[in-house]
Enzyme design. Structure first.
Site, PDB file in Angstrom:
ATOM      1  N   LYS A  22       0.779  -1.186   0.010  1.00 32.15           N
ATOM      2  CA  LYS A  22       0.169  -0.089  -0.408  1.00 32.15           C
ATOM      3  C   LYS A  22       0.649   1.431  -0.182  1.00 32.15           C
ATOM      4  CE  LYS A  22      -1.439   1.539   3.855  1.00 32.15           C
ATOM      5  NZ  LYS A  22      -1.548   2.971   3.810  1.00 32.15           N
ATOM      6  N   ASN A  23       2.264   0.965   0.394  1.00 32.89           N
ATOM      7  CA  ASN A  23       2.861   2.358   1.205  1.00 32.89           C
ATOM      8  C   ASN A  23       3.559   2.961  -0.208  1.00 32.89           C
ATOM      9  OD1 ASN A  23       1.465   3.500   3.531  1.00 32.89           O
ATOM     10  ND2 ASN A  23       3.026   1.864   4.510  1.00 32.89           N
ATOM     11  N   CYS A 116      -5.324   7.695   9.617  1.00 31.94           N
ATOM     12  CA  CYS A 116      -5.859   7.694  10.842  1.00 31.94           C
ATOM     13  C   CYS A 116      -5.150   8.364  11.741  1.00 31.94           C
ATOM     14  CB  CYS A 116      -4.108   5.903  11.170  1.00 31.94           C
ATOM     15  SG  CYS A 116      -4.974   4.468  10.228  1.00 31.94           S
ATOM     16  N   ARG A 121       1.592  14.072  12.724  1.00 31.31           N
ATOM     17  CA  ARG A 121       2.370  14.394  11.241  1.00 31.31           C
ATOM     18  C   ARG A 121       2.230  15.605  10.644  1.00 31.31           C
ATOM     19  NH1 ARG A 121       0.084   8.749   8.895  1.00 31.31           N
ATOM     20  NH2 ARG A 121      -2.037   9.071  10.147  1.00 31.31           N
ATOM     21  N   ASP A 305       4.614   0.643  12.099  1.00 27.12           N
ATOM     22  CA  ASP A 305       3.520   0.535  11.499  1.00 27.12           C
ATOM     23  C   ASP A 305       3.967  -1.738  11.790  1.00 27.12           C
ATOM     24  OD1 ASP A 305       2.598   2.059  10.390  1.00 27.12           O
ATOM     25  OD2 ASP A 305       2.894   2.185   8.483  1.00 27.12           O
ATOM     26  N   ARG A 397      -8.447  -0.801   5.114  1.00 26.26           N
ATOM     27  CA  ARG A 397      -7.746   0.849   4.922  1.00 26.26           C
ATOM     28  C   ARG A 397      -5.991   0.333   3.924  1.00 26.26           C
ATOM     29  NH1 ARG A 397      -5.983   4.325   7.383  1.00 26.26           N
ATOM     30  NH2 ARG A 397      -4.667   5.079   6.264  1.00 26.26           N
TER      31      ARG A 397
END
Length: 417
Positions: A22-23, A116, A121, A305, A397
Site C-alpha cells: 500500500k505504501n 488514521c 504528522r 507500522d 484501508r
C-alpha cells in the site's frame, strides 16, 4: 458498519502470497500524473486507500480501470489541480499529490489530509521543502494553495527523514528545471520503489535508499508497466500472528531485507525463521520469550507500522518487555483494548511496559486505526473464546479481506455485516 467475529485458540499453519505494498502503490499512483501516457500498475490489493486514491485521480480528469489486480491510469485529459476536500479527509496520502500536480499543472489546491489518527504528522517538512524549490504556498481555512510557476531544482535539507515529504519532493523535482538534491531523505524501501517507477517513465532519480537523493529534472515522462514491491507490513503482520498463535506461517513474495528488523526480534522471542527464495516462514512451538526492549525508528529500524502487532506478541510472552514509540505518539491507543482482553500493560508518554500473561480472553474491542486493528485480529485469534472487532473500516484501508488471510492460515474469522 461491519465487524469481525473471531473464535480464538487455533494454531496457524499455511502459506499466503503478499500483494503490492500500500505504501508503495499510493505514491506511485500519484506519480502517474507526471505523464500524459497510460501506466499499468500490477499485483495490487483491493483496499480502500487505493480506491480513494483512484477517486481523487478521477476527479482530476484521469481515466482509471481496476481489473484482475491491475490498475490502468490514463492521464491524457487531466485538467484540474484541486484535490477535493471530502476525499482528502479520507486519505492521508492525498497530500503527496501536491508534488506531481505541481510538476504537471504548476499550481495546486489541497485540503489538509485525513487517514488514521495515530498522532501529529507535521506537514511543515513538506512545505519547507517545496518553498525551497520556488513554490509559493499559502494556507487558508484548512486549505493549501500552491503556485508552482517558479518551480526549479534546489538543495533541500529535511529536518526529519519524512517518507511523505521525501516522496513529495522527488515527484515535484522530476519535471522541474535543473537538479534537486534532497538531504536527510527517508530510506524506506517504498522510496526506492518510487525512484524505480519514475525512472521507468524516463526520469532521472538516483540515491534512493541512502540519505541523499538527487533528481535531474526532465522535460517529459512516458507511460510504463510496473510491479511495485510486496507489502512488508502485511507480511510482517502475518509472521507475527504465527509467532503469537503457534504453528508455521509462510509468506510468499516478501523481501527478507525489508523485514530484517522484525525477523531479528522474532528470533529473539525464540521463534525459528526459515527463509528460502521469496518465502519466509515463522515456526513457533512454545510460548515466546519477551523482548527486553525495542524502539520504533525510521527504516532500517523497527517500523512503527508493526509496533501494535508486536505488542500483542509481547502481551502473551514470558517475562516483561518495554516498547518505546518514537514516531507516532498515539500508537498506544490499542492498549485499552488489549487490557479488556486481559493484557497487563502500563503506558507513560511514549513508553509501554508489557508484563506477559499466559492467555488472553475474548472480548468486544474496537479498532482505532489500521495497524492497531490488525493487531486486535491477532489478539482475537490467540484469545480464549470469542472476540468481536468493531471499526473494520480502518483495517480495510490496508488489508485486503483480512478475514480471508487469517482463514487461509487456519484461524476462524468471519465478517458480520
Amino acid at each position: 458498519m461491519s465487524r469481525l467475529l473471531i473464535k480464538g485458540g487455533n494454531e496457524l499453519n499455511g502459506e499466503v502470497t503478499v500483494k503490492a505494498a500500500k505504501n508503495a502503490v499510493l505514491p506511485i499512483l500519484a506519480a502517474t500524473l507526471l505523464t500524459e501516457d497510460k501506466c499499468e500498475i500490477e499485483n495490487l490489493p483491493h483496499i480502500t486507500d487505493i480506491s480513494n486514491m483512484l477517486k481523487i485521480l478521477e476527479t482530476l480528469g484521469s481515466k482509471v480501470r481496476f481489473e484482475d489486480n491491475v490498475i490502468t491510469v490514463d492521464n491524457a485529459n487531466v485538467n484540474k489541480h484541486n484535490v477535493p476536500n471530502d476525499l482528502a479527509k479520507e486519505l492521508r496520502s492525498s497530500f503527496f499529490l501536491l508534488g506531481p500536480i505541481l510538476g504537471r499543472m504548476h499550481r495546486a489546491v489541497v485540503a489538509y489530509p485525513g487517514g488514521c489518527d495515530i498522532g501529529v504528522r507535521p506537514l511543515d517538512i513538506h512545505i519547507k521543502g517545496l518553498r525551497e524549490m520556488g513554490i509559493g504556498v499559502e494556507e487558508s481555512h484548512g486549505m493549501m494553495y500552491c503556485d508552482g510557476s517558479r518551480l526549479k531544482g534546489a538543495n533541500v535539507l529535511l529536518d526529519f527523514p519524512s517518507v511523505g515529504a521525501t516522496e513529495n519532493l522527488m515527484m515535484a523535482a522530476a519535471l522541474a528545471k535543473g537538479k534537486t538534491r534532497i538531504a536527510n531523505a527517508a530510506k524506506e524501501p517504498e522510496i526506492t520503489d518510487l525512484q524505480n517507477f519514475i525512472n521507468a517513465m524516463g526520469g532521472k532519480v538516483n540515491g534512493a535508499g541512502s540519505s541523499v537523493i538527487e533528481v535531474e529534472g526532465v522535460q517529459k515522462l512516458h507511460g510504463c508497466t510496473y510491479r511495485p514491491i510486496p507489502d512488508r507490513i502485511v507480511a510482517g503482520t502475518l509472521l507475527i500472528a504465527g509467532g503469537v498463535c503457534g504453528g508455521k506461517v509462510t509468506v510468499k513474495g516478501a523481501v527478507r531485507e525489508h523485514l530484517e528488523p522484525l525477523l531479528f526480534n522474532l528470533n529473539k522471542c525464540t521463534c525459528f525463521i526459515d527463509s528460502r527464495g521469496d518465502k519466509i516462514s515463522v515456526i513457533s512451538q512454545a510460548r515466546p520469550r519477551n523482548l527486553d526492549k525495542f524502539e520504533t525508528q525510521p527504516y532500517p529500524g523497527f517500523p512503527t507500522d508493526l509496533q501494535s502487532q508486536m505488542m500483542v506478541m509481547m502481551a502473551v510472552s514470558e517475562g516483561t518487555g518495554v516498547i518505546v514509540e518514537n514516531i507516532f505518539e498515539t500508537r498506544f491507543r490499542i492498549v485499552r483494548e488489549l487490557i479488556k482482553m486481559g493484557a497487563k500493560i502500563t503506558v507513560k508518554d511514549r513508553t509501554a511496559v508489557i508484563r506477559g500473561v499466559k492467555a488472553l480472553e475474548g472480548a468486544a474491542v474496537s479498532a482505532m486505526d489500521l495497524r492497531g486493528g490488525a493487531a486486535l485480529v491477532i489478539a482475537g485469534a490467540k484469545a480464549e473464546g470469542y472476540t468481536t472487532v468493531d471499526g473494520v473500516e480502518h483495517i480495510d484501508r490496508g488489508y485486503e479481506s483480512i478475514e480471508t488471510l487469517f482463514t487461509l492460515l487456519g484461524a476462524e474469522v468471519k465478517r458480520l455485516r
